[in-house]
Write a protein that holds these residues in place. Sequence first.
Motif, mmCIF file in Angstrom:
data_model
loop_
_atom_site.group_PDB
_atom_site.id
_atom_site.type_symbol
_atom_site.label_atom_id
_atom_site.label_comp_id
_atom_site.label_asym_id
_atom_site.label_seq_id
_atom_site.Cartn_x
_atom_site.Cartn_y
_atom_site.Cartn_z
ATOM 1 N N ILE A 140 0.826 -1.214 0.000
ATOM 2 C CA ILE A 140 0.000 0.000 0.000
ATOM 3 C C ILE A 140 0.857 1.260 0.000
ATOM 4 N N PRO A 141 1.943 1.343 0.814
ATOM 5 C CA PRO A 141 2.800 2.537 0.701
ATOM 6 C C PRO A 141 3.412 2.701 -0.687
ATOM 7 N N ILE A 142 3.774 1.590 -1.343
ATOM 8 C CA ILE A 142 4.326 1.674 -2.701
ATOM 9 C C ILE A 142 3.288 2.246 -3.657
ATOM 10 N N ILE A 143 2.068 1.765 -3.544
ATOM 11 C CA ILE A 143 0.989 2.263 -4.399
ATOM 12 C C ILE A 143 0.745 3.745 -4.153
ATOM 13 N N LEU A 144 0.750 4.140 -2.876
ATOM 14 C CA LEU A 144 0.521 5.551 -2.548
ATOM 15 C C LEU A 144 1.649 6.430 -3.086
ATOM 16 N N LEU A 145 2.899 5.966 -2.961
ATOM 17 C CA LEU A 145 4.029 6.738 -3.469
ATOM 18 C C LEU A 145 3.981 6.858 -4.984
ATOM 19 N N TYR A 146 3.681 5.762 -5.658
ATOM 20 C CA TYR A 146 3.608 5.799 -7.112
ATOM 21 C C TYR A 146 2.461 6.701 -7.572
ATOM 22 N N THR A 147 1.313 6.589 -6.900
ATOM 23 C CA THR A 147 0.170 7.420 -7.267
ATOM 24 C C THR A 147 0.493 8.899 -7.070
ATOM 25 N N GLY A 148 1.109 9.209 -5.929
ATOM 26 C CA GLY A 148 1.491 10.592 -5.670
ATOM 27 C C GLY A 148 2.469 11.119 -6.709
ATOM 28 N N PHE A 149 3.439 10.276 -7.096
ATOM 29 C CA PHE A 149 4.410 10.673 -8.118
ATOM 30 C C PHE A 149 3.719 10.941 -9.449
ATOM 31 N N ALA A 150 2.747 10.071 -9.811
ATOM 32 C CA ALA A 150 2.037 10.236 -11.089
ATOM 33 C C ALA A 150 1.251 11.539 -11.109
ATOM 34 N N TYR A 151 0.585 11.856 -10.006
ATOM 35 C CA TYR A 151 -0.193 13.101 -9.966
ATOM 36 C C TYR A 151 0.730 14.315 -9.997
ATOM 37 N N LEU A 152 1.852 14.226 -9.300
ATOM 38 C CA LEU A 152 2.801 15.341 -9.302
ATOM 39 C C LEU A 152 3.403 15.538 -10.686
ATOM 40 N N LYS A 153 3.721 14.446 -11.362
ATOM 41 C CA LYS A 153 4.340 14.510 -12.685
ATOM 42 C C LYS A 153 3.381 15.098 -13.707
ATOM 43 N N MET A 154 2.097 14.813 -13.563
ATOM 44 C CA MET A 154 1.099 15.265 -14.531
ATOM 45 C C MET A 154 0.395 16.537 -14.088
#
Length: 379
Positions: free
Chosen positions: A348-362
């Motif tokens: 779950i932390p990996i998913i949250l980090l990846y999701t946060g990165f995707a939103y920040l990148k876009m």
Amino acid sequence: MFDYETLKVIWWGLISVLLIGFVITDGFDMGVGALLPVIGKTDQDRRIMINSIAPHWEGNQVWLVLAAGAIFAAWPAVYATAFSGFYVAMMLTLFALFFRPVGFDYRSKIADTRWRSTFDWGIFIGSAVPPIMFGVAFGNLLQGVPFTLDEFLRSTYHGSFFGLLNPFALLVGVFTLLLFVLQGSTWLQMKTEAEMRERARMVSLIVAPLVVSLFAILGLWLAKGVDGYVLTSMIDNNGPANPLLKTAVTESGAWLANYEKYPLAMIAPAVGLLFPLLAWFASKKDYSGSAFTCTSVGIIGVLLTCGLSMFPFIMPSSLDPSASLTVWDAVSSEFTLNIMTIAAAIFIPIILLYTGFAYLKMFGRIGIAHMKKHKHSAY
């Protein structure tokens, strides 16, 4: 690692988090899809709307898959009863969801008005039907589901699809759709420019008061017109997962008992009422980021209100209250929950980090200039 009772509560909380994550993230992209024929006046407008959610909509659905998988593994009795009893509603939801990827991927392949209009309506159906069905499902959970358990704990559903479409559940479905639309409109405020942003702002100003009003009406209806469920026997929270080892009855106003017992729980409905109003105020002042944040917090309040009202019940039985499925007796084994907790702590932390990165990148707004620059690669 944890005792059985603690694991049961942990997984009630984790599944709640997964459902909240789904409604917040998939809520805005389904809300945008539901608004497609409403504020998308031209093909350019609709392309801007679609591309505002393009980087995220597929990833957002991971939360739904995770929630369904977690229910299957942690609450197998709930999964079996819900997915068999609500089979027609589930299939209707899935078939509606099929329109979304097809619509996104194919609408811009051919520059033909009828072609694009057809796929736009497909996106609309795939975005508007699932929230209604989810709301209808929750509305029926609050009223009780017509199922029984035999001595081997096999569930039998005695209802029908049309039985799910009762007035209370349908109103919850309308409320859920409006909640998703509000989330989508505040997202468009934050992600688009010029006229599209202004149209989204006007939708937020109209829908936010409706969301607050319906939430209050449903709360009063639940308190006065829907019988809740109460345990009438002692239950061993560390004991075996057997729903037939307890007794329960229905009582008027029972869904309010947890708020009397734990006054701090009142924070949840207060948040559910207050933050959509704050989203209206933020939209009025043209604070788009604040408006989206407020709707997201409001969603947390709404879902926690539902969960805290029913706790410890997960799926009450309207035919045999004592067969109702609860946090304490509808779960997997202690060993299974321990393994799942370790997996959740890792992934779950990996998913949250990846999701946060995707939103920040876009991060950034989508407008006419962006569409001209990416006219061959955008949806």
